[in-house]
Design an enzyme around this catalytic site. Structure first.
Site, PDB file in Angstrom:
ATOM      1  N   GLU A   1       0.838  -1.198   0.000  1.00  0.00           N
ATOM      2  CA  GLU A   1       0.000   0.000   0.000  1.00  0.00           C
ATOM      3  C   GLU A   1       0.873   1.248   0.000  1.00  0.00           C
ATOM      4  O   GLU A   1       1.686   1.439   0.892  1.00  0.00           O
ATOM      5  CB  GLU A   1      -0.888  -0.024   1.262  1.00  0.00           C
ATOM      6  CG  GLU A   1      -1.626   1.269   1.513  1.00  0.00           C
ATOM      7  CD  GLU A   1      -2.386   1.257   2.840  1.00  0.00           C
ATOM      8  OE1 GLU A   1      -2.297   0.260   3.590  1.00  0.00           O
ATOM      9  OE2 GLU A   1      -3.069   2.246   3.121  1.00  0.00           O
TER      10      GLU A   1
ATOM     11  N   ASP B   1      -7.994   1.916   6.281  1.00  0.00           N
ATOM     12  CA  ASP B   1      -7.726   1.869   4.847  1.00  0.00           C
ATOM     13  C   ASP B   1      -7.007   0.587   4.462  1.00  0.00           C
ATOM     14  O   ASP B   1      -7.306  -0.022   3.444  1.00  0.00           O
ATOM     15  CB  ASP B   1      -6.882   3.075   4.419  1.00  0.00           C
ATOM     16  CG  ASP B   1      -7.735   4.316   4.255  1.00  0.00           C
ATOM     17  OD1 ASP B   1      -8.974   4.181   4.324  1.00  0.00           O
ATOM     18  OD2 ASP B   1      -7.164   5.407   4.065  1.00  0.00           O
TER      19      ASP B   1
END
Ligand code: 28F
Length: 657
Positions: free
Chosen positions: A438, A515
């Site tokens: 990420e 997230d």
């Protein structure tokens, strides 16, 4: 001796054998505590819930034998759990040889053999078939209450199965049945908190397999109560599995018997689903690796549909449909009941049925009943054959496209591939690992931290596309997924061939926050829908970055990384006075060497393997997480994010270190 006399004998002085037997029993329990993994697989959440299944299975056995139609599971505020049945009650009479009451033996004897582990009695059986003793051995305390012949009896254990209060009569009753309450031992399990969802979906699954038995689940922490009851069984099971999909035709279900093997099948095809979703059971225990019943089902299905399509003039000779084209988009549940003497498994676990007769049992059922069904529902049959032909064409077209792409990749600048991939140098594909990371900054650190020969890094920009329910064309148009597909280099969807994978491990590495959890879920959705064999083969992992670092303020070289609150407490003590705590909010806060040490290096990292444990829960969670309506998804993530991998996903996607 009459029943009454036997009960009397209980309070008499026990024979000299008693001590010897009691000691043997205790050493058995210690063995379980020393090596819990041998009995329950692991001490993570999957293992913790085995304690529940063992007790529930005993209650289920009693119900299946025809005693009591209701089983209640209650989660208590103090972390303990109760299972209650309305059966005959566990016998309390004294076992002659040992002088110990039967109920006590059932809860303390591991390999009691003979009468106390009577195979005839064991119908459903837990994963390791070890029963209630293991639950007792791994509990802080456990109490059994028996309602039997007008009396209530109680016996209790503590500290891993040691007798606390011997069996005694505590009252009178008109009920009959057994109630067991236990609290898992925190000395054994790092996390002793039961998951309501895990238990709920297991009870729901049981209710489909055991039509007519009512399961009640109560959570005293929240006041929530659920009931699971099925009249028709597998038909309703398939309906619940396809709830979020677009079915073609009705659920088709058959039951039959062959050489003493009872067979039940329910199935339905759905459009826009590229997977085959076959769930099989032997004696109500899931056979995740299939076996003879599943093979028979597949063979029967392929032959029956081809024969029917040929004789109806829908396909020409020599152009028959392949099994995988027929099974694309199929959801099926197969349940066989095999008599104890014929029950065989392949391999160590109960994951794969071996019983040879289960194969002809399925082929004969399908060939007689499915061909009849097709003749009765010709329009459906025609649609189905068309769908299978479309699957075949799509598969062949995808294969051709891939061959073309392979041969001409350099000449095709329009083939989108992200320039951010840092490839692994080695061609030893089994050993290679692909980290999907990420964020660009973490991606940068990961590139410096990696072992270049075997580790590749693919940084993601932002959130990946939600691929739930999307056609393949939309997925391959997306830069991130197109890059991922080409990096893995084994095709996609029906054309995916796991043997071609350029990586032995695919590792998702995100921040431990909301997230990050969402990104994990989106990537897992992609793998589940378009590269499912990677998950089936255990090749998909989630990296576990540490949450804290505890260090000595005067000498930061002294430091301990921590993955949980409990470890944090231990680390504080170890470092002693003058400690500081760094809380990592994201991967980006670690420098490359820290990232390597904690999260990437084979020697020191922790990985969670992604496994599909409970198909029912998975389908549900996928539709909540990935469905069109984003409100429930965000609610769910907000509520569960701290535990997304360890609790909730672990209940669906089983995590192993
Ligand atoms: C909440 C968990 O464990 N229920 C059980 C029974 C009933 C019998 C039984 C169990 C006898 C000698 C093995 C009663 N009467 N619920 C439960 N209900 N076990 S466990 O017998 C065990 C066998 O060794 C039972 C007559 N036969 C069997």
């Amino acid at each position: 001796m009459s029943e009454e006399e036997k009960l009397e004998a209980r309070s008499f002085d026990v024979s000299s054998d008693y001590d010897a037997s009691a000691i043997e029993l205790l050493s058995g329990l210690e063995g379980v505590r020393k090596r819990p993994g041998m009995y329950i697989g692991s001490t993570n959440l999957t293992g913790l819930h085995h304690l529940v299944w063992e007790i529930v299975d005993n209650a289920v056995d009693e119900a299946v034998n025809g005693y009591g139609k209701k089983i209640t599971v209650t989660l208590h505020k103090n972390g303990s759990l109760t299972v209650e049945d309305e059966g005959r009650g566990i016998p309390v009479d004294i076992h002659q040889k040992t002088g110990i009451p039967a109920v006590q033996l059932i809860y303390t004897a591991l390999h009691a053999g003979g009468k106390f582990n009577s195979k005839a009695y064991q119908v459903s059986g837990g994963l390791h078939g070890v029963g209630a003793t293991v639950t007792n051995a791994l509990s802080e305390w456990l109490k059994v209450r028996v309602y039997l012949k007008g009396k209530i009896y109680e016996i209790s254990f503590k500290d891993g199965g040691k007798l606390d209060e011997p069996l005694k009569e505590v009252g009178e009753t008109r009920k009959h049945g057994t109630t067991v309450t236990f609290k898992p031992d925190p000395a054994i399990f790092p996390n002793t908190r039961f998951s309501y969802e895990t238990i709920s979906s297991r009870l729901e699954e049981k209710s489909y397999l055991l039509a007519g038995v009512r399961f009640v689940l109560i959570d005293e922490n929240t006041g929530v109560k659920r009931e699971f009851y099925c009249e028709h069984g597998l038909r309703e099971y398939v309906q619940s599995l396809v709830k979020e999909k677009t079915p073609i035709g009705q659920v088709i279900d058959f039951t039959g018997e062959y050489n003493g093997i009872r067979v039940e099948v329910a199935m339905q095809w759905c459009s826009q689903d590229y997977n085959e979703n076959i769930y099989s059971y032997a004696n109500d225990v899931r056979t995740a690796d299939g076996g003879s019943h599943e093979t028979g089902f597949k063979q029967g299905l392929t032959k029956t549909l081809n024969d029917w399509a040929q004789s109806s003039g829908l396909i020409k000779n020599g152009n028959s449909l392949e099994g995988s084209d027929i099974r694309e988009g199929l959801t099926a549940v197969i349940s066989v009941k095999v008599p104890e003497g014929k029950l065989e498994y392949e391999g160590q676990t109960k994951g794969k049925l071996g019983t040879p007769e289960a194969l002809p049992a399925l082929t004969s059922l399908i060939s007689s009943r499915f061909s009849y069904y097709l003749n009765e529902h010709r329009d459906f049959g025609v649609d189905l054959v068309k769908k299978c032909e479309a699957s075949r064409e799509a598969r062949e077209a995808a294969r051709k496209a891939r061959e073309v792409a392979r041969g001409t990749r350099k000449k095709q600048p329009e083939m989108i591939i992200s320039d951010k991939l840092a490839a692994a140098h080695s061609r030893d594909y089994q050993e290679n690992e692909l980290f999907i990371v990420e964020g660009d900054s973490a991606g940068g650190s990961a590139k410096s931290a990696r072992d270049r020969s075997h580790q590749a890094i693919l940084p993601l920009r932002g959130k990946p596309l939600n691929t739930y329910g999307l056609p393949i064309s939309k997925v391959t148009e997306n830069l991130e997924f197109s890059t991922l597909i080409q990096t893995i280099n084994a095709g996609v969807g029906p054309d995916f061939n796991v043997e071609d994978s350029h990586y032995g491990k695919i590792i998702i590495m995100t921040d431990a926050d909301t997230d990050g959890a969402h990104i994990q879920a989106l990537l897992l959705t992609f793998f589940y829908n378009f590269m499912k064999p990677l998950i089936d083969k255990g090749m998909v992992y989630v990296a576990r970055p540490p949450l804290y670092c505890v260090y000595k303020k005067s000498d930061t070289r002294k430091h301990i990384y921590c993955w949980g609150e409990e470890e944090l407490n231990v680390a504080r003590e170890k470092i002693g006075a003058g400690y500081g705590i760094k809380r990592y909010k994201g991967l980006g806060e670690m420098n490359p060497s820290q990232l390597a040490e904690t999260t990437m290096s084979k020697a020191t990292r922790q990985l969670l393997r992604v496994e599909i444990e409970d198909p029912l829960a998975l389908e549900k969670k996928m539709s909540i997480l990935m469905g069109k309506d984003s409100a429930p998804r965000w609610d769910w993530i907000q509520e569960n994010v701290r535990f997304v991998v360890e609790d909730e996903f672990a209940s669906i996607l089983k995590g192993e270190k």
